[in-house]
Design a protein around this motif. Structure first.
Motif, PDB file in Angstrom:
ATOM      1  N   VAL A 160      -7.720   8.078  -7.658  1.00 35.36           N
ATOM      2  CA  VAL A 160      -6.901   6.929  -7.261  1.00 35.36           C
ATOM      3  C   VAL A 160      -7.414   5.671  -7.942  1.00 35.36           C
ATOM      4  O   VAL A 160      -6.642   4.885  -8.514  1.00 35.36           O
ATOM      5  CB  VAL A 160      -6.918   6.754  -5.727  1.00 35.36           C
ATOM      6  N   TYR A 208       0.836  -1.209   0.000  1.00 31.67           N
ATOM      7  CA  TYR A 208       0.000   0.000   0.000  1.00 31.67           C
ATOM      8  C   TYR A 208       0.866   1.252   0.000  1.00 31.67           C
ATOM      9  O   TYR A 208       0.525   2.260  -0.637  1.00 31.67           O
ATOM     10  CB  TYR A 208      -0.932  -0.011   1.210  1.00 31.67           C
ATOM     11  N   ARG A 209       1.982   1.188   0.693  1.00 36.18           N
ATOM     12  CA  ARG A 209       2.911   2.321   0.691  1.00 36.18           C
ATOM     13  C   ARG A 209       3.511   2.522  -0.697  1.00 36.18           C
ATOM     14  O   ARG A 209       3.679   3.653  -1.162  1.00 36.18           O
ATOM     15  CB  ARG A 209       4.025   2.090   1.717  1.00 36.18           C
ATOM     16  N   VAL A 241       4.535   9.632   2.258  1.00 33.93           N
ATOM     17  CA  VAL A 241       3.832   8.365   2.076  1.00 33.93           C
ATOM     18  C   VAL A 241       3.088   7.987   3.356  1.00 33.93           C
ATOM     19  O   VAL A 241       1.917   7.600   3.317  1.00 33.93           O
ATOM     20  CB  VAL A 241       4.812   7.251   1.672  1.00 33.93           C
ATOM     21  N   THR A 243       0.975   4.109  -2.861  1.00 36.42           N
ATOM     22  CA  THR A 243       0.840   5.515  -2.459  1.00 36.42           C
ATOM     23  C   THR A 243       2.005   6.340  -2.986  1.00 36.42           C
ATOM     24  O   THR A 243       1.811   7.457  -3.494  1.00 36.42           O
ATOM     25  CB  THR A 243       0.779   5.632  -0.928  1.00 36.42           C
ATOM     26  N   VAL A 263      -4.355  12.060  -4.038  1.00 36.06           N
ATOM     27  CA  VAL A 263      -4.743  10.869  -3.282  1.00 36.06           C
ATOM     28  C   VAL A 263      -5.968  11.110  -2.404  1.00 36.06           C
ATOM     29  O   VAL A 263      -6.551  10.157  -1.870  1.00 36.06           O
ATOM     30  CB  VAL A 263      -3.570  10.356  -2.425  1.00 36.06           C
ATOM     31  N   ASN A 322      -0.142   9.782   3.804  1.00 37.23           N
ATOM     32  CA  ASN A 322      -1.199   9.614   2.800  1.00 37.23           C
ATOM     33  C   ASN A 322      -1.621   8.173   2.534  1.00 37.23           C
ATOM     34  O   ASN A 322      -2.603   7.942   1.827  1.00 37.23           O
ATOM     35  CB  ASN A 322      -0.736  10.232   1.474  1.00 37.23           C
ATOM     36  N   VAL A 323      -0.905   7.211   3.112  1.00 37.84           N
ATOM     37  CA  VAL A 323      -1.186   5.817   2.802  1.00 37.84           C
ATOM     38  C   VAL A 323      -2.576   5.383   3.265  1.00 37.84           C
ATOM     39  O   VAL A 323      -3.229   4.566   2.603  1.00 37.84           O
ATOM     40  CB  VAL A 323      -0.094   4.889   3.390  1.00 37.84           C
ATOM     41  N   VAL A 347      -5.145   6.237   0.519  1.00 43.63           N
ATOM     42  CA  VAL A 347      -5.095   5.320  -0.617  1.00 43.63           C
ATOM     43  C   VAL A 347      -5.639   3.952  -0.211  1.00 43.63           C
ATOM     44  O   VAL A 347      -6.379   3.310  -0.966  1.00 43.63           O
ATOM     45  CB  VAL A 347      -3.651   5.197  -1.136  1.00 43.63           C
ATOM     46  N   SER A 348      -5.303   3.508   0.999  1.00 42.17           N
ATOM     47  CA  SER A 348      -5.744   2.196   1.470  1.00 42.17           C
ATOM     48  C   SER A 348      -7.257   2.103   1.613  1.00 42.17           C
ATOM     49  O   SER A 348      -7.824   1.014   1.591  1.00 42.17           O
ATOM     50  CB  SER A 348      -5.098   1.882   2.827  1.00 42.17           C
TER      51      SER A 348
END
Length: 235
Positions: free
Chosen positions: A64, A44-45, A100, A48, A58, A103-104, A107-108
């Motif tokens: 995304v 996931y990182r 990252v 991202t 994001v 913001n991860v 995105v996750s």
């Protein structure tokens, strides 16, 4: 058939929040029993990092979702030297940066991102089971979504103070209070997201690592894995 003549290797699924000791424990167990290792959080990182590098907003879930299948992610599963690459570029260092990390969670939380990565994770697990003694997989939805049928399912946790102290050492900062606040923010995001939230299943063994050193935790998990293997062999 794997190297030991078994039809399929074992899967050890480990979930838990940041700072609970998942990564160190998972790698230690994999090394101890000659298993492969997969850090799904790194995936996931990596996704991202690619989004940020490409200028994708994001915070816009639709943006995304539109590009989740574009980057090629390659995960090395050797616990002694795990690797993560995006489009052939080693990004192991970049994915641990503040941008990252900040913001991860966004995105996750995008369903399309989770669908893409869960599919890849299951492919990696299947290959490891077929080609080796098995795999240790760590993350936040391994026991609930990625590998719910794993014979060994664990939920690692620790006190907020212990987790903040560990993470501060990892990222080499003296701002333990700030780290604890960041962890609390991410816990809230990961636990409240609609798709695959961080949660403990009823059949997962909870292991509080607060008062244990790494060797003790690894020994406990190895013991559970050995019991599971023995039970399968006896059937």
């Amino acid at each position: 058939m794997n190297a030991q003549g078994n039809t399929e290797g074992i899967v050890i699924a480990i979930d838990g929040p940041s700072g609970s000791g998942k990564s160190s424990t998972s790698r230690g167990v994999a090394k101890a029993r000659d298993l492969r290792y997969l850090d799904t959080g790194a995936m996931y990182r990596a996704l991202t990092w690619w989004m940020l590098d490409q200028g994708v907003d994001v915070a816009d879930a639709a943006a995304v979702a539109a590009v989740v299948d574009r980057p090629e992610l390659t995960m090395g599963t050797d616990p002694s030297a795990p690797t993560v690459a995006v489009d052939g570029r080693d990004v192991a260092a970049e994915i641990r940066g503040k941008d990252v990390t900040g913001n991860v969670s966004a995105v996750s939380a995008v369903p399309e991102a989770r669908e893409r990565l869960v599919r890849t994770q299951r492919e990696i697990i299947a290959a490891a089971r077929a080609e080796s003694e098995g795999i240790v997989v760590e993350g936040r939805d391994i026991t609930t979504v990625v590998a719910p049928d794993a014979p060994v399912k664990l939920f690692l946790t620790a006190s907020a103070e212990a987790r903040a102290s560990r993470r501060s050492k990892e990222v080499r900062t003296t701002d333990v209070a700030g780290t604890q606040a960041d962890l609390a923010r991410r816990d809230a995001l990961d636990s409240s997201r609609k798709d695959s939230p961080l949660t403990q299943t009823a059949d997962a063994t909870e292991l509080d690592t607060t008062g244990l050193d790494l060797e003790q935790v690894i020994a406990l998990v190895v013991g559970l894995a050995d019991e599971a293997r023995a039970a399968v062999t006896a059937e």
